[in-house]
Structures are given as C-alpha cells and as structure tokens.
Design a protein around this motif. Structure first.
Motif, PDB file in Angstrom:
ATOM      1  N   ALA A  66       0.713  -1.436   0.345  1.00  0.00           N
ATOM      2  CA  ALA A  66       0.007  -0.121  -0.175  1.00  0.00           C
ATOM      3  C   ALA A  66       0.911   1.033   0.134  1.00  0.00           C
ATOM      4  O   ALA A  66       0.335   2.032  -0.590  1.00  0.00           O
ATOM      5  CB  ALA A  66      -1.223  -0.121   1.115  1.00  0.00           C
ATOM      6  N   TYR A  67       1.702   1.440   0.884  1.00  0.00           N
ATOM      7  CA  TYR A  67       3.022   2.462   0.763  1.00  0.00           C
ATOM      8  C   TYR A  67       3.476   2.503  -0.030  1.00  0.00           C
ATOM      9  O   TYR A  67       4.308   3.758  -0.330  1.00  0.00           O
ATOM     10  CB  TYR A  67       3.804   2.712   2.131  1.00  0.00           C
ATOM     11  CG  TYR A  67       4.272   0.989   2.624  1.00  0.00           C
ATOM     12  CD1 TYR A  67       5.328   0.952   2.141  1.00  0.00           C
ATOM     13  CD2 TYR A  67       4.155   0.400   4.066  1.00  0.00           C
ATOM     14  CE1 TYR A  67       5.988  -0.190   1.910  1.00  0.00           C
ATOM     15  CE2 TYR A  67       4.372  -0.871   3.598  1.00  0.00           C
ATOM     16  CZ  TYR A  67       5.136  -1.396   3.006  1.00  0.00           C
ATOM     17  OH  TYR A  67       6.371  -2.068   3.335  1.00  0.00           O
TER      18      TYR A  67
ATOM     19  N   GLY B 154       0.390  11.866  -0.584  1.00  0.00           N
ATOM     20  CA  GLY B 154      -0.427  11.019  -1.645  1.00  0.00           C
ATOM     21  C   GLY B 154      -1.439   9.677  -2.236  1.00  0.00           C
ATOM     22  O   GLY B 154      -2.636   9.447  -2.602  1.00  0.00           O
ATOM     23  N   LEU B 155      -0.623   8.554  -1.214  1.00  0.00           N
ATOM     24  CA  LEU B 155      -1.394   6.849  -1.855  1.00  0.00           C
ATOM     25  C   LEU B 155      -2.629   6.635  -0.124  1.00  0.00           C
ATOM     26  O   LEU B 155      -3.057   5.890  -0.384  1.00  0.00           O
ATOM     27  CB  LEU B 155      -0.114   6.293  -1.804  1.00  0.00           C
ATOM     28  CG  LEU B 155       0.636   6.396  -2.578  1.00  0.00           C
ATOM     29  CD1 LEU B 155       1.898   5.796  -1.841  1.00  0.00           C
ATOM     30  CD2 LEU B 155       0.071   6.066  -4.027  1.00  0.00           C
ATOM     31  N   GLY B 156      -2.851   8.537   0.557  1.00  0.00           N
ATOM     32  CA  GLY B 156      -4.226   7.750   1.509  1.00  0.00           C
ATOM     33  C   GLY B 156      -3.683   6.894   2.621  1.00  0.00           C
ATOM     34  O   GLY B 156      -4.044   6.121   3.215  1.00  0.00           O
ATOM     35  N   ILE B 157      -2.288   6.866   2.433  1.00  0.00           N
ATOM     36  CA  ILE B 157      -1.750   5.870   3.594  1.00  0.00           C
ATOM     37  C   ILE B 157      -1.976   6.260   4.998  1.00  0.00           C
ATOM     38  O   ILE B 157      -1.830   5.244   6.051  1.00  0.00           O
ATOM     39  CB  ILE B 157      -0.347   5.615   3.640  1.00  0.00           C
ATOM     40  CG1 ILE B 157       0.362   5.045   2.616  1.00  0.00           C
ATOM     41  CG2 ILE B 157       0.488   5.004   4.533  1.00  0.00           C
ATOM     42  CD1 ILE B 157       0.321   4.091   2.360  1.00  0.00           C
ATOM     43  N   GLY B 158      -2.638   7.525   5.304  1.00  0.00           N
ATOM     44  CA  GLY B 158      -2.815   7.386   6.978  1.00  0.00           C
ATOM     45  C   GLY B 158      -4.165   7.082   7.128  1.00  0.00           C
ATOM     46  O   GLY B 158      -3.829   7.185   8.386  1.00  0.00           O
ATOM     47  N   SER B 159      -4.761   6.780   6.219  1.00  0.00           N
ATOM     48  CA  SER B 159      -6.404   6.343   6.811  1.00  0.00           C
ATOM     49  C   SER B 159      -6.091   4.971   7.072  1.00  0.00           C
ATOM     50  O   SER B 159      -6.936   4.638   7.971  1.00  0.00           O
ATOM     51  CB  SER B 159      -6.636   6.299   5.298  1.00  0.00           C
ATOM     52  OG  SER B 159      -6.930   5.835   4.532  1.00  0.00           O
ATOM     53  N   ILE B 160      -4.663   4.976   6.758  1.00  0.00           N
ATOM     54  CA  ILE B 160      -4.701   2.994   7.087  1.00  0.00           C
ATOM     55  C   ILE B 160      -4.537   3.374   8.495  1.00  0.00           C
ATOM     56  O   ILE B 160      -4.530   2.344   9.761  1.00  0.00           O
ATOM     57  CB  ILE B 160      -3.524   2.666   6.687  1.00  0.00           C
ATOM     58  CG1 ILE B 160      -3.441   1.856   5.103  1.00  0.00           C
ATOM     59  CG2 ILE B 160      -3.243   1.176   7.364  1.00  0.00           C
ATOM     60  CD1 ILE B 160      -3.142   0.801   4.504  1.00  0.00           C
TER      61      ILE B 160
END
Length: 272
Positions: A39-40, A226-232
């Motif tokens: 994902a990252y 930009g990949l939205g990793i923070g949401s995980i």
C-alpha cells in the motif's frame, strides 16, 4: 490479487543512479511492476505506474533476454570506472514470478562471472535464499538488504497483505547470515512494532537500516500522503506512528540491542 504477465524486450538494463540512489552508479530492475503491491510503495505514484492505467500489483512485465543485455552493459560500464548496483529500485527481484522466470538469477549469474564493485540486493522475499551459491561467489561485493518493517505480522497484513510473512523473512535472513553472506535488516518504512522488535532483529543481524516515508520517499512524505496511507493508521488507531518523528520510537529501542554504529539512517543505510 491475480496479476497479468507480459513479456518485454528492454533496450537497457542498467540505469543511472539518481536521487535517493545517487550513491550508486546504476540501478537494476529484473521486472517492471511488482505483485506484492504494498500500500505504501512510492512507485504507485510514479509514471511507470500511473501511466499504466492498471492497479499497482496487478501486472508484471518480464524482461526477456535480460542477462545478455546486462553482460554487454556491465563490460562497458566497468571500462569507464567503478560500478555499484542497487537491485532493485522499483520492483522486488524475488517476487513470486521469479520462481519460474529466474530473471534475477540470470542477472546474478552474469555478475558472479564479472562482478561489479558492489551490489545491494533489496527484497522482502525469502526466495532470496535460493541464490546463496551466487552470493557466496560475490563475497564482500554483495549485501542482502531484507525489508522487515515490523515484527508484528498482523500489522504487516494491514499494509502489505500480499508480501511474505515476517517470520519467513527473518528465517531467510538468519540463514544467509549464518552462511557468511553480508546482510542487513531494512526497517523501511517504519511500521508500528513491539518493544521486542530490536531483540528479534539482533538474533539474526548485526546491521540495521532505519527509514520512513518522510526521509525515504523523495518528497518529504508528500508522495506517501498522496497514497492515502494515513487512513490506515487512523483505522488502526495508531496515528502516533505516522509522522516525521515516529522513527525515533524504533531508533531509541534499537539502541538497547545494537551499538549506535550498527544502526544506519535512511540513505546512509542503503549506500555501498
């Protein structure tokens, strides 16, 4: 995730080392694309992925006749001076397709006969252990860097469910080390881990590289955001582990098991 395989005939195998890999003269990628699909992975946001129009992790290009091409390029590069190679910068050289295709092994066979000055093999796959015979031929000219982002496999599954389990990576790295191959554990990127993580690593290696999204993605963390990793991290309730100072948690813990000189930070840890 199932993935699509395509055969490609590249015009070159050795690419100039730039940016984060500027310490190397060249990078070398046996494949384009990577079925681990973490994902990252910063490659998700790069043109090789975005221009493809397909989900990262769903396709792999197999570089055909790669060994013959590398053989010629390596001779030419060595005639001009020192050659240091990072394998690989935008794929995993030991992803599952390597079991059948053996592109990575064919490249190592070329380098075992005509060695570069230094080769770093970056992977997260226990399959790397298969090529022990070739690593032993390269001796001190090679280092195997195994990505071990955490000691908690349940955390690994949240970020890279298609990647190999952490225990299998640790076992492979330990076996390579026992056989006399230079190795390191790459905690890259830093994921949430337990206080026991340093002792787990110390049982198999004496060198660790520590890197995170903010030092290692080439944009101060913007690519990763930009990949939205923070949401995980939010979903897991582990927001404290997502920030430019989070790596210090692991660094301070590592100092309890390793000497300071055995811990390398970001680019320094991957350098020749």
């Amino acid at each position: 995730m199932p993935y699509k395989l395509l055969n490609k005939y590249p015009k070159t195998m050795l690419n100039k080392g730039t940016g984060f890999l500027a310490d190397y003269t060249h990078s070398l990628n046996p494949y384009t694309g990577c079925s681990f699909g973490c994902a990252y992975c910063y490659v998700r946001g790069m043109p090789v992925s975005t221009f493809r129009g397909e989900e990262w992790g769903s396709w792999i290009d197999i570089k055909k006749e790669a060994a013959g091409l590398l053989e010629k390029e390596l001779v030419r590069a060595k005639s001009k001076g020192k050659v240091t190679i990072f394998m690989s910068s935008s794929t995993d050289p030991y992803q599952p397709v390597e079991v059948q295709e053996k592109v990575t092994r064919s490249l190592l066979e070329v380098m075992a006969v005509n060695p570069p000055d230094f080769l770093l093999v970056q992977t997260r796959s226990p399959l790397v252990q298969r090529d022990l015979d070739l690593f032993l031929k390269l001796k001190e000219r090679v280092r195997i860097s195994m990505t071990i982002e955490t000691d908690l496999d349940e955390i690994r599954k949240q970020f890279s469910p298609s990647a190999p389990p952490i225990p299998a990576r640790l076992k492979a790295l330990g076996e390579l080390a026992k056989s006399g191959v230079p190795v390191q554990a790459a905690i890259a990127p830093v994921l949430p881990s337990s206080a026991a993580f340093p002792d787990v690593l110390r049982s198999v290696v004496d060198r660790v590289c520590l890197d995170d999204y903010f030092m290692g993605d080439g944009s101060g963390g913007r690519r990763t955001r930009g990949l939205g990793i923070g949401s995980i991290y939010e979903k897991l309730g582990l927001e404290d582990w997502y920030g430019p100072s989070a790596y210090r948690i692991v660094y301070e813990r590592l100092l309890g098991a390793f000497d300071e000189a055995q811990i390398r930070i970001s680019r320094e840890g991957f350098a020749p």
